[in-house]
Design an enzyme around this catalytic site. Structure first.
Site, PDB file in Angstrom:
ATOM      1  N   LYS A 150     -38.896 -73.134 -44.595  1.00 47.81           N
ATOM      2  CA  LYS A 150     -38.224 -71.966 -45.187  1.00 47.81           C
ATOM      3  C   LYS A 150     -36.886 -71.720 -44.505  1.00 47.81           C
ATOM      4  CE  LYS A 150     -39.336 -67.113 -46.264  1.00 47.81           C
ATOM      5  NZ  LYS A 150     -40.322 -66.032 -46.047  1.00 47.81           N
ATOM      6  N   SER A 173     -41.666 -63.711 -50.176  1.00 51.29           N
ATOM      7  CA  SER A 173     -40.342 -64.268 -50.105  1.00 51.29           C
ATOM      8  C   SER A 173     -40.328 -65.783 -49.885  1.00 51.29           C
ATOM      9  CB  SER A 173     -39.540 -63.596 -48.991  1.00 51.29           C
ATOM     10  OG  SER A 173     -40.188 -63.757 -47.769  1.00 51.29           O
ATOM     11  N   SER A 177     -45.570 -62.506 -47.572  1.00 50.47           N
ATOM     12  CA  SER A 177     -44.634 -63.498 -48.089  1.00 50.47           C
ATOM     13  C   SER A 177     -45.102 -64.937 -48.064  1.00 50.47           C
ATOM     14  CB  SER A 177     -43.307 -63.393 -47.323  1.00 50.47           C
ATOM     15  OG  SER A 177     -42.709 -62.148 -47.614  1.00 50.47           O
TER      16      SER A 177
END
Lengths: 538, 157
Positions: free
Chosen positions: A117, A192, A216
């Site tokens: 990420k 996210s 997330s």
């Protein structure tokens, strides 16, 4: 006893008794993401498959890497999971092949293709947290989790898309692109960590790292039909994870199987002197939980006490999600679990407490992005103006909103009413969870009130989007570990939409979660959770 | 999905719970005005500051974030006001979409800084040199060996 990273072990030392069935890496060379669409056997660990194939000489790390790069090239125009694809993938794969051919040892993640990420620092590779304020920023160091992956031979294939600074549930708040859900390109992948979840679902990488502050990792895992593992707070070092809310953030793992998520977690866990909140608790050998099906008795989870959280099945949850959760509970019962309903009275307080704490801490954490030492700078004739313009133009709308909320909640005179009160609610939530987990080995709930919704549907209604976090935020407040694994499909999209079951464990008890999760997954009937083939991809 | 926000105003006397539908307001400004009216009606001398709705420009100044009057950012301001007022004023003793109305007494509850609190993770107060200084320098937007250049600071009088 200090928990330390196990020294990388060479492939030759690893036993292969646990590997069930055989699948050659050659099948990865096809561009279709449906790896095992026609198979009825349970999903296989990609990490173990890779290990076996490399050692036996069936394939090479370079071949594997090439096939993944080619699939990324083909599918990215539609999916947009990656903000950056590494230029060093083939070079790193070749190095692994050379070591193997020289008879030298390679680590347990050798050749494993991993997405990271974009709020996790990777040296020399852009790390932007999907924000314009960090556009083009290349960190001078690797996050500890990334460093450990590399030491074990893992290949970081690229940086995945996310909501800016972790603030969001859809990747729509990314400054650069919106990721599409591989199950239905008109729907969100969740957030996210949407890019990391979607990339694993679409087989653009084998496993990936995400971060989880309020859900997330778990919510996108549910939306994309993959396994998402949130460890206990302190299990994985946060050094190199761009902080959003320091008391809530953790780095989490995505995989297509529970075993893979567990092995990745083992690789990145452990005490780190660079993170004062990292725990010195022992890191158990998570890998030994991947038992083969042959060793299962008829009721392999006999005696495991499971608490279904009553408050998560009340009004507001889609009927499809509710029935998938109830079917999952029945499946656990069939495996021998004792499933009862539990109540967490403080449950509904979690959402407002979370938003006060998260926005307050983020307003402090994001003050470092001032355009002076790194990131995009908007020059001005006065220092405060430089700060204001660099931040005003560099941050997106959602980020600005949360910083201002946090600034408000922490202002003089308000601290006791909001932040301190939220911290007190956190104590209540912890107590409720502890009481429930004293009488249960794990708790279960849906991961989200619905399956993936359409892109744009919630963008202008932040309250509705925030409300979707209701299932996940309490776990962050309590700092507990949780895993989400696909348990069913609901209507929508070309082949249905996946729904995930969340299992929550006691602090540092990832072992139980992985054991129960693995057995649940391996015994679940059906052809596995594989998204439909993308249009225009052969 | 309908969004509902419950107002809980923290005052010396027991808070009154009011349920309103955020979606019934045609604009965020109306929503904010409604909350301001309600807040004023509960005004108490002991804690007037708690009841003030957020002053967006002052907050932006404190946070060093510019909000220009352009169209896009006007949306941010309105969305901000709507969300902040709803969320922050809802705080802690509110009714969310799940669960029943609850009054929460936190008077004897210890605040938790974070979930697990293991102590003693301090290191020696001794500096260590970071090897890759070149890479740090490469990220600095305005660098003039050996200084990070910034404009002058003007004191507001």
């Amino acid at each position: 006893m200090l928990s330390t990273l196990q020294p990388p072990r060479s492939l030759t030392l690893l036993p292969f008794r646990r590997f069930h069935g055989s699948k050659t890496i050659a099948s990865l060379a096809s561009s279709s993401p449906t790896l095992d669409a026609s198979s009825v056997s349970p999903p296989q660990s990609q990490i173990l498959t890779t290990r076996r194939s490399l050692l036996s000489g069936e394939t090479t790390a370079s071949e594997i890497a090439k096939s993944y790069l080619s699939r990324i090239r083909l599918t990215e125009p539609q999916l947009k999971c990656f903000l950056h694809v590494s230029e060093n993938v083939l070079k790193e794969a070749q190095e692994i092949d050379q070591r193997i051919s020289r008879g030298e040892g390679v680590g347990p993640l050798a050749g494993v293709v991993i997405g990271v990420k974009d709020n996790i620092c990777t040296e020399g590779m852009p790390s932007t947290a999907a924000s314009r304020i960090l556009e083009h920023y290349r960190p001078p160091f690797d996050a500890t989790a990334v460093k450990k992956i590399k030491e074990m031979g893992g290949i970081v294939v690229g940086k995945t898309n996310m909501d800016e600074f972790g603030m969001g549930s859809t990747t729509e708040a990314s400054a650069f692109q919106v990721t599409a859900n591989p199950w239905d390109l008109t729907r969100v992948p969740g957030g996210s960590s949407g890019g990391s979840a979607a990339a694993v679902a679409a087989n653009q990488c084998m496993v990936s790292l995400g971060s989880d502050t309020g859900g997330s990792v778990r919510q996108p895992a549910s939306f994309c039909g993959v396994v998402g593992l949130k460890p206990t707070y302190g299990r994985v070092s946060r050094f190199g994870l761009m902080a959003y809310a320091s008391s809530l953030d953790v780095i989490g793992c995505f995989g297509s199987t529970v075993a893979d998520a567990g092995m990745l977690l083992h690789a990145v866990s452990g005490y780190d002197r660079f993170d004062s909140t990292s725990s010195k608790q022992d890191v158990p050998e998570f890998e030994s939980q991947s038992l083969s099906m042959d060793s299962f008795e008829s009721k392999p989870l006999k005696g495991v006490r499971v608490g279904l959280i009553r408050e998560t099945l009340e009004e507001g949850v889609d009927s499809g999600v509710r029935s998938a959760t109830q079917e999952a509970a029945s499946h656990l019962e069939a495996l021998g679990c004792l499933v009862t309903e539990v109540s967490l009275p403080s449950f509904s307080l979690g959402l407002p407490a979370y938003y006060v704490i998260a926005s307050s801490e983020s307003s402090s954490n994001l003050s470092r992005y001032d355009g002076v030492r790194y990131g995009n700078q908007v020059m001005a004739d006065e220092l405060n103006k430089l700060y204001e313009c660099s931040r005003g133009q560099g941050f997106g709308g959602e980020v600005k909103m949360r910083i201002l909320m946090g600034t408000y909640a922490l202002s003089a005179g308000y601290y006791d009413a909001y932040y301190k009160r939220a911290q007190q609610v956190r104590t209540l939530i912890r107590k409720d969870f502890k009481a429930a987990l004293d009488h249960n080995d794990i708790l279960i709930s849906p991961a989200a009130p619905s399956a993936a919704y359409k892109i744009g549907e919630k963008k202008d209604d932040p309250l509705a989007m925030y409300a979707g976090d209701i299932m996940t935020v309490n776990v962050n407040l309590a700092g507990l570990p949780a895993i989400v694994l696909p348990c069913g499909l609901v209507e929508g999209g070309p082949s249905g939409l996946p729904v995930g079951l969340q299992m929550i464990g006691a602090a540092f008890d990832e072992e139980t979660l992985l054991k129960v999760g693995h057995i649940f997954e391996q015994t679940l009937k059906g052809s596995g959770f594989v998204p439909p083939t993308l249009p225009n991809v052969a | 999905m309908a969004t509902r926000a419950l107002l809980a105003v923290v005052t010396a006397s027991p808070p009154r719970m009011i349920q309103i539908k955020a979606s019934t307001f045609s604009s965020s400004l109306k929503f904010q005005r409604h909350i301001t009216t309600l807040a004023r009606s509960f005004s108490s001398d002991t804690n007037p500051s708690v009841l003030q709705p957020p002053d967006v420009s002052r907050l932006a100044e404190t946070a060093r974030i510019s909000l220009t009057p352009s169209e896009v950012l006007r949306n941010v301001e309105l969305r901000f006001v709507k969300s902040l007022t709803a969320i922050v004023f809802v705080v802690l003793v509110g009714k969310c979409r799940f669960g029943q109305l609850q009054q929460v007494d936190v008077s004897s509850v210890e605040p938790a800084i974070r979930a697990e609190m293991e102590g003693g993770n301090l290191r020696e107060d001794a500096p260590e040199t970071f090897e890759n200084r070149e890479s740090i320098r490469a990220s600095i937007p305005s660098f003039d060996e050996v200084y990070l250049k910034v404009p002058k600071v003007l004191n507001k009088e």
